[in-house]
Design a protein around this motif. Structure first.
Motif, PDB file in Angstrom:
ATOM      1  N   VAL A 424       0.969  -1.102   0.072  1.00  0.00           N
ATOM      2  CA  VAL A 424      -0.066  -0.087  -0.105  1.00  0.00           C
ATOM      3  C   VAL A 424       0.887   1.377   0.191  1.00  0.00           C
ATOM      4  O   VAL A 424       1.525   1.360   1.118  1.00  0.00           O
ATOM      5  N   GLY A 425       1.074   1.943  -1.145  1.00  0.00           N
ATOM      6  CA  GLY A 425       1.983   3.085  -1.333  1.00  0.00           C
ATOM      7  C   GLY A 425       3.212   2.361  -1.328  1.00  0.00           C
ATOM      8  O   GLY A 425       3.620   1.497  -1.815  1.00  0.00           O
ATOM      9  N   SER A 426       4.253   3.138  -0.205  1.00  0.00           N
ATOM     10  CA  SER A 426       5.522   2.573  -0.089  1.00  0.00           C
ATOM     11  C   SER A 426       5.448   1.620   1.071  1.00  0.00           C
ATOM     12  O   SER A 426       6.555   1.013   1.638  1.00  0.00           O
ATOM     13  N   GLY A 427       4.405   1.310   1.900  1.00  0.00           N
ATOM     14  CA  GLY A 427       4.391   0.206   2.953  1.00  0.00           C
ATOM     15  C   GLY A 427       3.661  -1.062   2.473  1.00  0.00           C
ATOM     16  O   GLY A 427       3.292  -1.252   1.566  1.00  0.00           O
ATOM     17  N   TYR A 428       3.496  -1.653   3.664  1.00  0.00           N
ATOM     18  CA  TYR A 428       2.872  -3.113   3.526  1.00  0.00           C
ATOM     19  C   TYR A 428       1.860  -3.132   4.747  1.00  0.00           C
ATOM     20  O   TYR A 428       2.368  -3.098   6.105  1.00  0.00           O
ATOM     21  N   ARG A 429       0.826  -3.511   4.465  1.00  0.00           N
ATOM     22  CA  ARG A 429      -0.323  -3.557   5.469  1.00  0.00           C
ATOM     23  C   ARG A 429      -1.239  -4.671   5.316  1.00  0.00           C
ATOM     24  O   ARG A 429      -1.245  -5.265   4.191  1.00  0.00           O
ATOM     25  N   GLY A 430      -1.704  -5.336   6.587  1.00  0.00           N
ATOM     26  CA  GLY A 430      -2.613  -6.252   6.426  1.00  0.00           C
ATOM     27  C   GLY A 430      -3.860  -5.828   6.680  1.00  0.00           C
ATOM     28  O   GLY A 430      -4.089  -4.703   7.211  1.00  0.00           O
ATOM     29  N   GLY A 431      -4.891  -6.498   6.675  1.00  0.00           N
ATOM     30  CA  GLY A 431      -6.445  -6.430   6.861  1.00  0.00           C
ATOM     31  C   GLY A 431      -7.173  -7.508   7.023  1.00  0.00           C
ATOM     32  O   GLY A 431      -6.793  -8.625   7.175  1.00  0.00           O
ATOM     33  N   ILE A 432      -8.525  -7.308   6.856  1.00  0.00           N
ATOM     34  CA  ILE A 432      -9.430  -8.449   6.896  1.00  0.00           C
ATOM     35  C   ILE A 432     -10.533  -7.998   5.819  1.00  0.00           C
ATOM     36  O   ILE A 432     -11.000  -7.190   5.685  1.00  0.00           O
ATOM     37  N   TRP A 433     -10.539  -9.494   5.130  1.00  0.00           N
ATOM     38  CA  TRP A 433     -12.102  -9.453   4.120  1.00  0.00           C
ATOM     39  C   TRP A 433     -13.083  -9.874   4.759  1.00  0.00           C
ATOM     40  O   TRP A 433     -12.827 -10.980   5.635  1.00  0.00           O
ATOM     41  N   GLN A 434     -14.319  -9.556   4.565  1.00  0.00           N
ATOM     42  CA  GLN A 434     -15.532 -10.112   4.918  1.00  0.00           C
ATOM     43  C   GLN A 434     -16.189 -10.667   3.722  1.00  0.00           C
ATOM     44  O   GLN A 434     -16.527 -10.227   2.977  1.00  0.00           O
ATOM     45  N   PHE A 435     -16.864 -11.703   4.277  1.00  0.00           N
ATOM     46  CA  PHE A 435     -17.719 -12.611   3.388  1.00  0.00           C
ATOM     47  C   PHE A 435     -18.943 -12.900   4.159  1.00  0.00           C
ATOM     48  O   PHE A 435     -18.997 -13.248   5.239  1.00  0.00           O
ATOM     49  N   GLU A 436     -20.177 -12.593   3.379  1.00  0.00           N
ATOM     50  CA  GLU A 436     -21.253 -12.882   3.905  1.00  0.00           C
ATOM     51  C   GLU A 436     -21.873 -14.163   3.337  1.00  0.00           C
ATOM     52  O   GLU A 436     -21.695 -14.415   2.309  1.00  0.00           O
TER      53      GLU A 436
END
Length: 758
Positions: A424-436
């Motif tokens: 993400v840009g010059s960084g490295y980021r994690g997150g969460i995907w949501q599935f219904e």
């Protein structure tokens, strides 16, 4: 107000019986659907792919070649069969995990499939601790099997002695019939990493039978060239005198030049080479495609000599193909296989790395497919996609972590998936995907809602792992998010403020930061569970670096925990016994309905074991099953369990290094404990749809209420009796879908959808 009219029927008692055995078992299942941006995924449950090596092979009994893909980062083989495209023309690849167990359980670094005895069945060539091991393909009648033929593969060296045929573990050799004499040869780099070694197969010359009789051919610098690092080839080398000197440093023959230095942020300079043999220009002379450990590009080396020990490479192109050339952050590898079923071999490319060094790779799009619009003899490669196979599966990059809970209160399990990170840009980021889950309790159908659940990506975390636990003991699921921050591991507890059975309500802004235990480090895995049965959440931490499990007892309260270390070898797991497993993802669940918790331990090395969960915190684990039938699902496993098909047995989802998920259906022998009623597995509300009345016949005493999909109560809570039918009048409700909830003390909430259609 709508009223329940009670019809007097005698309750019919449920017959219960005890069963012996109760074997724990799981099998891979592809039936739950997954849709992303309104597009159903063809192969959602492959588990993801990162650094891929492609070989065609005949797996089933049809007349088409199938596909085996080896992932260097996970050490896992994924198998696909060729099928007709269900929505168009041509061939598509359907995931078929049932063939994976036929391959050797453990392979390292690389796997290439080549038919060395020309019996029409491709054999396995792979790296081993001794050099190269070869497995002969002994498949018959659609049953795939391999038998070890030789380990190590040997060659006759210049010294006149038989020695192991050398391939550096980081290299990828070329294996094919180079000299067109009817047996396969091997081209690889010598131990210094700068000079090609041509291992000529002498089987046909010596015996007239195709086999594995190799000899180092030519001289010390076959092909008359050598190299050091990136694009610094020296051609015209004459090694006849053994000096290995002479020659000229060549400039590239194509426009554009890739720097000979290591690219910014990429890997350090050290040995590592990849080779593929292709006649790239149709002149009948076989050229080389070459990748180096610190180079971004694939270089084409042109052969102007014969296809023999006298091959002569005289120039190179630094960018290949000329249109849309292969460029990865470092160390690309190429493969020449027909993957679109048109009879002409295509070009595929992927990084040849063991892990995402420096987080510079995008493992969501690391399989580049170049369609050959020419012929195998004179190819013309056109880039089609950079996510070959990956676009058909759930693939978030790497280190996926699933979590299952009913997020919207409709009675079926929804899905969250954490992941390691993306650029993400010059960084490295994690997150969460949501599935219904828009299917049913028996047939789940997951639909992507968002790729940034609760805006967690804004926190700048990596290795995000969600999990669910009833932290405050009120019967509703709270969310625990563990991730790596800039300074240390961070643990956030998001308390569910919605009532039991309703759609969850989490607030990232109101999350409680739990204290991080002193002994917890990145890549350790956290499990929140009540170990000592005092109705307060405790912590189990599986340690990556030493392989043990820490037990922290909660000496505070449910919402204001104080974690105190009680045991550094919980379950009796010690460093000496389990170091190779490293971290284990721990899931506590009753897997066979015997009212006793088991412990699933899905480990970093790919093993999945089931233990009896200890009755007291001081007891050692008792191994129940090693689940040999599922093989090794990958590496870096992170697990979640919940009943996804309505059979009252928790199924298993496995995430991990590959960046995807694998779904395993629980096929354990179900145990019904005497004296306890069996949980309902069928409808308890009917008819459905209805134009006015529904009948409620619960399996146990409780309370029912009817709510809209937005959570608004349309029929207040009212008591119902087991085996007694109650009639509900819905005549004043608008057409639509509603939810009816059955709640009872000490039982899970039962929810069914009700459709009113007049």
């Amino acid at each position: 107000m709508k009223k329940l009219f009670t019809l007097c029927f005698l309750a019919i008692p449920f017959l219960t019986h005890a069963q012996s055995g109760g074997k724990i078992a799981f099998r891979y299942d592809q039936s739950p659907t997954v849709s992303i941006n309104n597009r159903p995924l063809l192969n959602p449950w492959v588990g993801g792919l990162n650094t891929t090596q492609y070989s065609t092979i005949r797996l089933n009994n049809d007349t088409r070649d199938d596909l085996a893909v080896y992932d260097r980062t996970t050490g896992k083989v994924s198998t696909f069969i060729a099928v007709d495209n269900p929505i168009g023309s041509g061939t598509v690849w359907q995931y078929a995990p049932e063939y994976e167990l036929a391959f050797p359980a453990v392979m390292y670094s690389w796997m290439l499939l080549v038919d060395y005895d020309f019996d029409g069945r491709k054999d396995i060539f792979t790296n081993s601790s001794k050099g190269i091991s070869v497995w002969h393909n002994e498949s018959q009648n659609g049953t795939v099997s391999f038998k070890l033929a030789v380990d190590p593969l040997r060659t006759l060296g210049f010294s006149g002695f038989q020695i192991p045929l050398y391939v550096n573990a980081s290299d990828l050799p070329a294996i094919m019939d180079y000299d067109d004499d009817g047996d396969i040869d091997i081209i690889t780099f010598d131990a210094d990493g700068n000079i090609i070694a041509y291992q000529q197969n002498m089987s046909m010359e010596r015996t007239g039978t195709r086999g594995l009789d190799f000899a180092r051919a030519g001289n010390q610098c076959w092909g008359h060239f050598q190299k050091e690092f990136c694009n610094d080839f020296r051609f015209g080398i004459n090694c006849d005198d053994g000096s290995g000197t002479g020659g000229r440093l060549a400039a590239p023959t194509a426009t554009g030049r890739v720097s000979p230095t290591s690219p910014s942020g990429a890997r350090p300079l050290h040995s590592g080479n990849t080779l593929t043999v292709i006649d790239t220009d149709g002149d009948g002379k076989k050229d080389l495609l070459f990748g180096f450990v610190s180079c971004e590009n694939i270089a084409r080396l042109r052969n102007t000599g014969p296809n023999s020990v006298s091959a002569n490479f005289t120039s190179y192109d630094s960018l290949f193909p000329a249109r849309n050339p292969i460029l990865f952050p470092a160390f690309p590898a190429t493969f020449f296989e027909d993957v679109d079923g048109d009879g002409q071999k295509d070009l595929l490319a992927s990084p040849n790395v063991n892990f995402n060094d420096g987080n510079v790779y995008d493992f969501r799009a690391s399989g580049w497919f170049y369609k050959n619009t020419g012929t195998t003899q004179k190819p013309d490669f056109q880039l089609i996609q950079k996510d070959f196979l990956q676009s058909d599966m759930l693939d978030l990059g790497e280190r996926t972590a699933p979590a299952l809970a009913d997020l919207d209160g409709d009675g079926d399990m929804d899905l969250l998936v954490g992941y390691g990170g993306v650029g993400v840009g010059s960084g490295y980021r994690g997150g969460i995907w949501q599935f219904e889950n828009k299917g049913t309790t028996q047939n789940p159908a997951f639909v992507l809602v968002t790729t940034d659940y609760l805006g967690i990506q804004s926190l700048g975390l990596t290795n995000v792992v969600p999990s669910f636990a009833d932290v405050d003991a009120n019967g509703s699921m709270d969310l625990i998010v563990t991730a790596t921050g800039k300074q240390a591991v961070e643990i956030r507890a998001l308390i569910n403020t919605a009532p039991k059975g309703a759609a969850v309500q989490y607030s990232l802004a109101s999350a409680t930061r739990w204290p991080t235990p002193d002994l917890m480090y990145p890549l350790d895995l956290l499990t929140v569970t009540d170990v000592d049965k005092d109705n307060k959440p405790d912590l189990l931490i599986s340690r990556y670096n030493v392989g043990t499990i820490l037990y922290y007892r909660n000496a505070g309260t449910a919402t204001a925990p104080v974690f105190q270390l009680q045991n550094q070898t919980f379950g009796g797991i010690t460093t000496d016994d389990y170091i190779y497993a490293r971290a284990r993802s721990l899931v506590v669940a009753d897997l066979n309905g015997d009212q006793k918790n088991e412990l699933i331990a899905a480990a970093d090395n790919g093993s999945v074991k089931v233990y009896q969960f200890p009755e007291t915190p001081t007891q050692a684990f008792t191994l129940i099953d090693s689940l040999a039938g599922i093989g090794l699902p990958g590496k870096g496993l992170i697990a979640a369990a919940a009943d996804l098909d309505g059979d009252q047995l928790p199924d298993l989802l496995l995430g991990g290094t590959g960046g995807g998920l694998r779904y395993l259906k629980n096929t354990s022998q179900k145990i019904v404990v005497t004296g306890l009623p069996e949980e309902p597995t069928g409808p308890w509300v009917f008819p459905n749809p209805t134009n006015r009345y529904i009948t409620v016949r619960p399996h146990y005493d409780g309370r029912v209420e009817l709510v809209s999909l937005t959570g608004q109560t349309v029929v207040p809570v009212q008591p119902v009796k087991a085996g007694t039918e109650s009639l509900l009048d819905l005549g004043e409700l608008a057409d639509g879908t509603y939810l009816i909830r059955l709640q009872s003390d000490n039982r899970p909430v039962q929810i069914q959808k009700v459709v009113v259609w007049k």
